[in-house]
Design a protein around this motif. Structure first.
Motif, PDB file in Angstrom:
ATOM      1  N   GLN A  83      31.725  55.258 -22.260  1.00 43.54           N
ATOM      2  CA  GLN A  83      31.829  54.505 -21.009  1.00 43.54           C
ATOM      3  C   GLN A  83      30.559  53.521 -21.136  1.00 43.54           C
ATOM      4  N   GLY A  84      29.684  53.524 -22.355  1.00 35.52           N
ATOM      5  CA  GLY A  84      28.841  52.533 -22.476  1.00 35.52           C
ATOM      6  C   GLY A  84      27.215  53.120 -21.966  1.00 35.52           C
ATOM      7  N   TYR A  85      27.114  54.234 -21.691  1.00 34.73           N
ATOM      8  CA  TYR A  85      25.951  55.063 -21.305  1.00 34.73           C
ATOM      9  C   TYR A  85      25.249  55.314 -22.423  1.00 34.73           C
ATOM     10  N   GLU A  86      23.817  55.312 -22.445  1.00 37.77           N
ATOM     11  CA  GLU A  86      22.945  55.805 -23.458  1.00 37.77           C
ATOM     12  C   GLU A  86      22.649  57.326 -22.766  1.00 37.77           C
ATOM     13  N   VAL A  87      22.887  58.210 -23.625  1.00 35.27           N
ATOM     14  CA  VAL A  87      22.707  59.806 -23.394  1.00 35.27           C
ATOM     15  C   VAL A  87      21.278  60.113 -23.433  1.00 35.27           C
ATOM     16  N   PHE A  88      20.484  60.154 -22.583  1.00 37.51           N
ATOM     17  CA  PHE A  88      18.979  60.374 -22.545  1.00 37.51           C
ATOM     18  C   PHE A  88      18.710  61.761 -22.264  1.00 37.51           C
ATOM     19  N   HIS A  89      17.705  62.086 -23.245  1.00 36.16           N
ATOM     20  CA  HIS A  89      17.145  63.700 -23.040  1.00 36.16           C
ATOM     21  C   HIS A  89      15.833  63.336 -22.609  1.00 36.16           C
ATOM     22  N   PRO A  90      15.380  63.315 -21.471  1.00 33.21           N
ATOM     23  CA  PRO A  90      13.838  63.224 -20.890  1.00 33.21           C
ATOM     24  C   PRO A  90      13.016  64.055 -21.810  1.00 33.21           C
ATOM     25  N   GLN A  91      13.236  65.399 -21.894  1.00 33.62           N
ATOM     26  CA  GLN A  91      12.300  66.277 -22.320  1.00 33.62           C
ATOM     27  C   GLN A  91      11.949  65.828 -23.919  1.00 33.62           C
ATOM     28  N   ALA A  92      12.652  65.052 -24.654  1.00 28.53           N
ATOM     29  CA  ALA A  92      12.155  64.609 -25.844  1.00 28.53           C
ATOM     30  C   ALA A  92      11.208  63.581 -26.024  1.00 28.53           C
ATOM     31  N   HIS A  93      11.015  62.749 -24.700  1.00 26.30           N
ATOM     32  CA  HIS A  93      10.236  61.555 -24.518  1.00 26.30           C
ATOM     33  C   HIS A  93       8.907  61.784 -23.645  1.00 26.30           C
ATOM     34  N   ASP A  94       7.950  60.846 -23.968  1.00 27.18           N
ATOM     35  CA  ASP A  94       6.764  61.076 -23.063  1.00 27.18           C
ATOM     36  C   ASP A  94       7.333  60.200 -21.735  1.00 27.18           C
ATOM     37  N   LEU A  95       6.338  60.649 -20.596  1.00 23.89           N
ATOM     38  CA  LEU A  95       6.593  59.897 -19.173  1.00 23.89           C
ATOM     39  C   LEU A  95       6.580  58.449 -19.284  1.00 23.89           C
ATOM     40  N   PRO A  96       5.937  57.820 -19.965  1.00 21.01           N
ATOM     41  CA  PRO A  96       6.006  56.315 -19.834  1.00 21.01           C
ATOM     42  C   PRO A  96       7.441  55.893 -20.661  1.00 21.01           C
ATOM     43  N   THR A  97       7.742  56.503 -21.552  1.00 22.43           N
ATOM     44  CA  THR A  97       9.134  56.027 -22.078  1.00 22.43           C
ATOM     45  C   THR A  97      10.383  56.513 -20.954  1.00 22.43           C
ATOM     46  N   GLN A  98      10.096  57.467 -20.478  1.00 23.81           N
ATOM     47  CA  GLN A  98      11.337  57.988 -19.103  1.00 23.81           C
ATOM     48  C   GLN A  98      11.222  57.045 -18.167  1.00 23.81           C
ATOM     49  N   ILE A  99       9.872  56.508 -17.696  1.00 28.79           N
ATOM     50  CA  ILE A  99       9.793  55.653 -16.862  1.00 28.79           C
ATOM     51  C   ILE A  99      10.447  54.346 -17.215  1.00 28.79           C
ATOM     52  N   ALA A 100      10.031  53.769 -18.406  1.00 25.70           N
ATOM     53  CA  ALA A 100      10.682  52.541 -18.871  1.00 25.70           C
ATOM     54  C   ALA A 100      12.182  52.387 -18.903  1.00 25.70           C
ATOM     55  N   ARG A 101      12.806  53.572 -19.016  1.00 28.92           N
ATOM     56  CA  ARG A 101      14.162  53.728 -19.056  1.00 28.92           C
ATOM     57  C   ARG A 101      14.607  53.576 -17.643  1.00 28.92           C
ATOM     58  N   TYR A 102      14.182  54.554 -16.830  1.00 30.77           N
ATOM     59  CA  TYR A 102      14.473  54.542 -15.420  1.00 30.77           C
ATOM     60  C   TYR A 102      14.420  53.207 -14.845  1.00 30.77           C
TER      61      TYR A 102
END
Length: 373
Positions: A226-245
């Motif tokens: 459906q066009g969603y990026e499947v994101f696994h937050p535990q694999a990324h630091d918090l700044p990356t998570q927040i940038a995605r969010y």
């Protein structure tokens, strides 16, 4: 924000987002901070004023009761902590509890009349001897905190600002207006949006023994189509998570702690759908947090066939749940998150394989279709 010098040895009533001690700051000279001595749910720990009275303003509450209560005054000499500090309360190691329960006293920082040396915490568990995790340091850096000090022994502090608990679990999950304004205007301001407009926050790659949706990798694939990026937050630091969010306009999330971080940085133009994986009060807290902090009305996709739990366990956070994929598709389509043909469930054989991968111990039925969710 108002400063207050109310003296009390007794815990106040539970924190209220609209009035009372959650919205006040008490300023103390030479208080003694006492960390917990025992590993218990409710612990004798907290702040004693210079005159020996208990600073109830500094007690940590969860739902309807304080988890830190009047400690004994330490015997003998007490180590000194010079400088001016902000009381942070209890520092939790669990990611979700840290986000919700260790951030609720940061709100006065922008309005304090003087520069502080840092934020002072006590540990949840005594004698752990651990240092803050990378996610702790990332979070505090984005919160404008230059230094974090964890009291592993009694300390007498030269000067201590003691804010009320402006956020946490229970009624206070909605946050005081001071806490909401702090996160909206001061937290993670330097993180720019970076990522796709459609994001699925997945739990499919969490390890064994963690609550999740069975065959969630099947849901990953369906949402990727459906066009969603499947994101696994535990694999990324918090700044990356927040940038995605910050970047995503449509977020579908498997229910869990990551949504609390999303709620701290989200804005009202974004859309959020939460796919339930359990029957729990925690689900309601997640929805209320997003609704209050981000002014988003979340869509709850609550379409479980049945749920399993390790034998001799009852806690909902350990549930392994079978999603009704067709019903989930209908709920998401009705809310404008997906389109196209109705989704099919994984086969019974695939579900059995998923259960064996998810748990080292036998599973017992927690809920089924005969028990409405």
């Amino acid at each position: 924000m108002s400063q207050n010098t109310h003296i009390s040895n007794k815990p106040f009533r539970r924190p209220d987002p609209n009035e009372g001690w959650s919205r006040r700051v008490e300023v103390l000279r030479n208080p003694i901070v006492v960390p917990p001595a025992e590993r218990k749910f409710v612990q004798r720990a907290g702040i004693l004023r210079e005159n020996g009275s208990f600073c109830a303003q500094g007690a940590h509450w969860r739902k309807a009761r304080p988890l830190t209560t009047l400690p004994d005054k330490p015997e003998g000499p007490v180590a000194q902590l010079p400088g001016t500090w902000l009381w942070g309360g209890v520092l939790f190691r669990h990611f979700g509890h840290f986000l919700v329960e260790s951030s609720g006293r940061l709100w006065p920082i922008p309005g304090l009349p003087e520069k502080i040396d840092g934020v002072l915490f006590i540990p949840k568990s005594p004698g752990a001897g651990y240092k803050p995790e990378p996610f702790h340091l990332d979070f505090f850096g984005m919160a404008g905190v230059s230094r974090v000090y964890q009291a592993d022994r009694p300390l007498q502090v030269e000067k201590l600002y003691v804010p009320g608990q402006g956020f946490g679990l229970g009624q206070i999950i909605e946050g005081t207006d001071h806490a909401r304004a702090y996160f909206r205007n001061h937290f993670a301001r330097n993180i720019s949006p970076d990522g796709p407009e459609k994001l699925y926050i997945s739990r499919s790659r969490l390890g064994r023994g963690r609550g999740k949706i069975l065959c969630e990798d099947h849901l990953d694939d369906l949402l990727a189509d459906q066009g969603y990026e499947v994101f696994h937050p535990q694999a990324h630091d918090l700044p990356t998570q927040i940038a995605r969010y910050k970047a995503a306009k449509q977020v579908v999330a498997s229910e869990g702690s990551a949504i609390h971080l999303f709620a701290m940085v989200a804005r009202e133009h974004q859309k959020l759908a939460v796919v339930a994986r359990r029957v729990s009060q925690a689900t309601g807290f997640i929805l209320r947090h997003a609704r209050s902090f981000a002014a988003i009305e979340p869509v709850l996709v609550n379409t479980l066939h049945r749920s399993w739990v390790p034998e001799n366990e009852t806690v909902a956070r350990l549930w392994l749940s079978e999603l009704d994929f067709a019903a989930a598709h209908r709920a998401l389509a009705d809310a404008g998150f997906v389109s196209g043909p109705t989704w099919a469930d994984p086969s019974p054989e695939e579900m059995e394989v998923a259960k064996k991968k998810a748990s080292d111990v036998p599973l017992a039925l927690a809920i089924s279709e005969d028990q409405p969710v």
